[in-house]
Design a protein around this motif. Structure first.
Motif, PDB file in Angstrom:
ATOM      1  N   SER A   1       2.273   4.751  -0.703  1.00  0.00           N
ATOM      2  CA  SER A   1       1.516   5.961  -1.004  1.00  0.00           C
ATOM      3  C   SER A   1       2.333   7.056  -1.669  1.00  0.00           C
ATOM      4  O   SER A   1       1.767   8.031  -2.156  1.00  0.00           O
TER       5      SER A   1
ATOM      6  N   ASN B   1      -1.861  -2.549  -4.217  1.00  0.00           N
ATOM      7  CA  ASN B   1      -1.494  -1.300  -4.881  1.00  0.00           C
ATOM      8  C   ASN B   1      -0.014  -1.361  -5.236  1.00  0.00           C
ATOM      9  O   ASN B   1       0.854  -1.223  -4.372  1.00  0.00           O
ATOM     10  N   THR B   2       0.254  -1.602  -6.511  1.00  0.00           N
ATOM     11  CA  THR B   2       1.639  -1.816  -6.937  1.00  0.00           C
ATOM     12  C   THR B   2       2.330  -0.521  -7.376  1.00  0.00           C
ATOM     13  O   THR B   2       3.468  -0.560  -7.825  1.00  0.00           O
ATOM     14  N   THR B   3       1.643   0.608  -7.231  1.00  0.00           N
ATOM     15  CA  THR B   3       2.270   1.894  -7.518  1.00  0.00           C
ATOM     16  C   THR B   3       3.431   2.112  -6.544  1.00  0.00           C
ATOM     17  O   THR B   3       3.345   1.757  -5.372  1.00  0.00           O
TER      18      THR B   3
ATOM     19  N   ARG C   1       0.845  -1.189   0.000  1.00  0.00           N
ATOM     20  CA  ARG C   1       0.000   0.000   0.000  1.00  0.00           C
ATOM     21  C   ARG C   1       0.889   1.252   0.000  1.00  0.00           C
ATOM     22  O   ARG C   1       0.655   2.184   0.790  1.00  0.00           O
TER      23      ARG C   1
END
Length: 289
Positions: free
Chosen positions: A104, A146-148, A102
């Motif tokens: 951010s 969430n691979t961002t 996750r």
């Protein structure tokens, strides 16, 4: 084949595979430790009994948005002497990051990288689960979440000295979770799971066409420096297919793969020998022969 002979066949076959892989410079065998109920609970014993050149401690899970990853293994924590014993036997030890990321921001990714460096690699922390041992590298075993910012995590990890970075990708290209990470060019090993994906895996009884085509595509893919063939050790591990019979693997698949300049070796799922004592089996086989 009689059920009683299957473990012996698997053990002897894997020795042949290990010999064949070892004949290629820089080739290796990757295995996982930490989640198998039938594997040795001691990491040092696992390294002593197995043929692995790289062992992933699995898994360090769930991270990002201010949360640091948590170690989730079913065995007692390995001591620093356990890990150093593996390294003395020329087995590199990785920590495998998995679960649901996750991240951010770039800064968040850098904080996670700093945590991993200080807790498991060459940094300093008051809380080091494996004591003074310094692991050799990190594997990103990410398939969802969430691979961002995973690419930023990879760059941050490789910014520290002497860190080997690997990823465990799925065989369809592009990998949905790790493509941008691979394309950074900072990943040392791309370990591709060539199973449970009918478009790019071995098809029984003898069809290697989709597997070889996918391998060739990965070999030419931007950011791939060393490429590993991820295989299941039994049909039960891969319900959607991709299991390669040992004779096909040894005599047809590996010789083809070794022609690739980026061939790195194989990655085996999961623990191979289960409760079989390899040495005693060989002695029994010799007496029976």
């Amino acid at each position: 084949m009689a059920a009683s002979l299957q473990p012996l066949f698997s053990a002897i076959t894997f020795l042949l595979i290990a010999s064949l892989i070892g004949s290629s410079e820089a080739a290796g065998i990757v295995q996982y430790w930490g989640r198998g109920h039938k594997e040795p609970s001691s990491l040092a014993e696992f390294c002593r009994r197995e043929f692995a050149t790289d062992v992933n401690i699995a898994f360090l899970e769930d991270f990002g948005s201010g949360q640091m990853p948590e170690l989730n293994i079913i065995h007692p924590l390995p001591s620093s002497s356990d890990i150093e014993s593996c390294q003395k036997h020329q087995t590199k030890v990785f920590i495998s990051l998995a679960g649901q990321p996750r991240l951010s921001s770039v800064e968040d990714a850098q904080e996670v990288a700093a945590f991993v460096w200080n807790t498991y690699l060459g940094g300093e922390s008051s809380d080091r689960p494996f004591g003074t041992a310094v692991l050799d590298g990190v594997e990103l075993h990410i398939h969802s979440g969430n691979t961002t910012y995973l690419d930023d995590l990879a760059r941050a990890l490789k910014g520290y000295p002497n860190v080997i970075l690997a990823v465990a990708a799925e065989c369809p290209i592009p990998d949905p979770a790790l493509d941008t990470t691979i394309r950074t060019g900072v990943v040392d090993q791309v370990r591709v799971e060539f199973f449970d994906n009918p478009s790019c895996q071995f098809k029984p009884p003898n069809d290697t066409s989709l597997l070889f085509r996918s391998w060739d595509n990965w070999s030419d893919y931007p950011g791939v420096n060393l490429l590993f063939l991820g295989i299941p050790i039994s049909k039960d591990i891969a319900p959607e297919g991709g299991y390669i019979p040992p004779n096909v693997l040894v005599y047809y698949v590996l010789p083809y793969l070794q022609n690739s300049p980026v061939y790195g070796g194989i990655m085996v799922f999961p623990y191979l020998h289960h409760e079989v004592n390899f040495q005693s089996l060989l002695r029994s086989y010799a007496r029976a022969a």
